[in-house]
Design a protein around this motif. Structure first.
Motif, PDB file in Angstrom:
ATOM      1  N   THR A   1      51.547  49.519  -6.685  1.00 23.35           N
ATOM      2  CA  THR A   1      50.974  50.847  -6.802  1.00 23.35           C
ATOM      3  C   THR A   1      51.396  51.706  -5.621  1.00 23.35           C
ATOM      4  OG1 THR A   1      48.942  52.090  -7.199  1.00 23.35           O
ATOM      5  CG2 THR A   1      48.791  50.290  -5.645  1.00 23.35           C
ATOM      6  N   SER A   2      51.495  53.008  -5.873  1.00 24.41           N
ATOM      7  CA  SER A   2      51.885  53.943  -4.826  1.00 24.41           C
ATOM      8  C   SER A   2      51.575  55.365  -5.272  1.00 24.41           C
ATOM      9  CB  SER A   2      53.379  53.820  -4.535  1.00 24.41           C
ATOM     10  OG  SER A   2      53.784  54.763  -3.566  1.00 24.41           O
TER      11      SER A   2
ATOM     12  N   ALA B   1      51.004  69.872  -2.375  1.00 22.19           N
ATOM     13  CA  ALA B   1      51.472  68.487  -2.534  1.00 22.19           C
ATOM     14  C   ALA B   1      50.338  67.497  -2.345  1.00 22.19           C
ATOM     15  CB  ALA B   1      52.614  68.188  -1.570  1.00 22.19           C
ATOM     16  N   ALA B   2      49.465  67.722  -1.354  1.00 21.76           N
ATOM     17  CA  ALA B   2      48.341  66.811  -1.133  1.00 21.76           C
ATOM     18  C   ALA B   2      47.369  66.885  -2.302  1.00 21.76           C
ATOM     19  CB  ALA B   2      47.647  67.125   0.171  1.00 21.76           C
ATOM     20  N   ALA B   3      47.156  68.105  -2.835  1.00 20.80           N
ATOM     21  CA  ALA B   3      46.232  68.275  -3.951  1.00 20.80           C
ATOM     22  C   ALA B   3      46.790  67.672  -5.232  1.00 20.80           C
ATOM     23  CB  ALA B   3      45.940  69.756  -4.164  1.00 20.80           C
ATOM     24  N   SER B   4      48.109  67.510  -5.302  1.00 22.68           N
ATOM     25  CA  SER B   4      48.716  66.977  -6.519  1.00 22.68           C
ATOM     26  C   SER B   4      49.050  65.496  -6.383  1.00 22.68           C
ATOM     27  CB  SER B   4      49.966  67.778  -6.879  1.00 22.68           C
ATOM     28  OG  SER B   4      50.926  67.677  -5.856  1.00 22.68           O
ATOM     29  N   ARG B   5      48.346  64.795  -5.503  1.00 27.02           N
ATOM     30  CA  ARG B   5      48.547  63.356  -5.330  1.00 27.02           C
ATOM     31  C   ARG B   5      48.226  62.639  -6.635  1.00 27.02           C
ATOM     32  NH1 ARG B   5      47.743  59.088  -1.167  1.00 27.02           N
ATOM     33  NH2 ARG B   5      47.031  57.275  -2.321  1.00 27.02           N
TER      34      ARG B   5
ATOM     35  N   TRP C   1      52.484  64.533 -14.402  1.00 23.53           N
ATOM     36  CA  TRP C   1      51.171  64.214 -13.839  1.00 23.53           C
ATOM     37  C   TRP C   1      50.913  65.001 -12.560  1.00 23.53           C
ATOM     38  CZ3 TRP C   1      52.078  58.276 -14.415  1.00 23.53           C
ATOM     39  CH2 TRP C   1      51.807  57.883 -15.740  1.00 23.53           C
ATOM     40  N   ARG C   2      51.957  65.127 -11.708  1.00 25.30           N
ATOM     41  CA  ARG C   2      51.788  65.895 -10.464  1.00 25.30           C
ATOM     42  C   ARG C   2      51.548  67.373 -10.777  1.00 25.30           C
ATOM     43  NH1 ARG C   2      56.460  63.052  -6.743  1.00 25.30           N
ATOM     44  NH2 ARG C   2      55.124  61.406  -5.874  1.00 25.30           N
ATOM     45  N   SER C   3      52.255  67.899 -11.754  1.00 26.51           N
ATOM     46  CA  SER C   3      52.083  69.294 -12.138  1.00 26.51           C
ATOM     47  C   SER C   3      50.660  69.525 -12.649  1.00 26.51           C
ATOM     48  CB  SER C   3      53.107  69.659 -13.206  1.00 26.51           C
ATOM     49  OG  SER C   3      52.906  70.960 -13.671  1.00 26.51           O
ATOM     50  N   GLU C   4      50.177  68.616 -13.480  1.00 28.45           N
ATOM     51  CA  GLU C   4      48.817  68.719 -14.002  1.00 28.45           C
ATOM     52  C   GLU C   4      47.792  68.650 -12.876  1.00 28.45           C
ATOM     53  OE1 GLU C   4      48.789  65.496 -16.774  1.00 28.45           O
ATOM     54  OE2 GLU C   4      49.776  66.656 -18.360  1.00 28.45           O
ATOM     55  N   ALA C   5      48.016  67.744 -11.913  1.00 27.61           N
ATOM     56  CA  ALA C   5      47.099  67.608 -10.771  1.00 27.61           C
ATOM     57  C   ALA C   5      47.107  68.869  -9.923  1.00 27.61           C
ATOM     58  CB  ALA C   5      47.464  66.387  -9.943  1.00 27.61           C
TER      59      ALA C   5
END
Length: 176
Positions: A99-100, A78-82, A168-172
């Motif tokens: 922004t968030s 989760a942290a890596a997919s920020r 975007w999170r999945s890609e990250a």
């Protein structure tokens, strides 16, 4: 004259919005609850976004904000997919540009009627958008009056902000 239940002919329940007896009203209620869930407070905050609002289905709870299944742990990455996003929220006739990295949690504390769009970006992009629409800004806030230019910008962004954020999170996470 008392109305009759349109299903069985028994007296319709007083005050019911449709001509159904209590038995058939309860059957309809159970069907709607199973099909669409019942919005309520979660037993505990969502492990993914922190929201307290959930939807209860016969199969279990989902977070009403991010749709994370209650009881499932967030991914280790989760942290890596920020992913930072610039968001556009509508409340009445105004739009907030903010922004968030965790919009679901952020929105829990903001009055809004609708999430309009997300744009991938951080504070720099947010500041660019604030400058771009500065003439519409309500002084001292991140809220803006609506006009054709701002609405056109929002309309130019991809639809389905939550689906976009998930991608975007999945890609990250894949880049990890």
């Amino acid at each position: 004259m008392t109305a009759s239940c349109s299903v069985c002919g028994a007296p319709a329940h007083p005050g019911a919005p449709v001509a159904l007896c209590l038995t058939h009203l309860l059957e309809a209620h159970e069907w709607v609850e199973a099909e669409y869930g019942q919005t309520d407070l979660l037993p505990s905050p969502c492990a993914f976004c922190g929201s307290r609002l959930g939807v209860r289905y016969p199969s279990g709870w989902l977070c009403a904000v991010c749709e994370w299944r209650v009881g499932e742990l967030p991914p280790d990455a989760a942290a890596a997919s920020r992913v930072d996003v610039v968001y556009y929220l509508r409340f009445r006739d105004r739009i907030k540009i903010g922004t968030s990295a965790n919009p679901a949690q952020r929105f829990a504390g903001l009055p809004h009627d609708e999430v309009l769009a997300f744009e991938r970006g951080d504070r720099r992009l947010e500041q660019q958008r604030h400058a771009q629409f500065a003439a519409l800004r309500i002084p001292g806030t991140e809220w803006f009056e609506t006009d054709d230019a701002l609405l056109a910008h929002v309309a130019s962004l991809p639809p389905d902000p939550w689906g976009l954020l998930a991608r975007w999170r999945s890609e990250a996470a894949a880049r990890g």
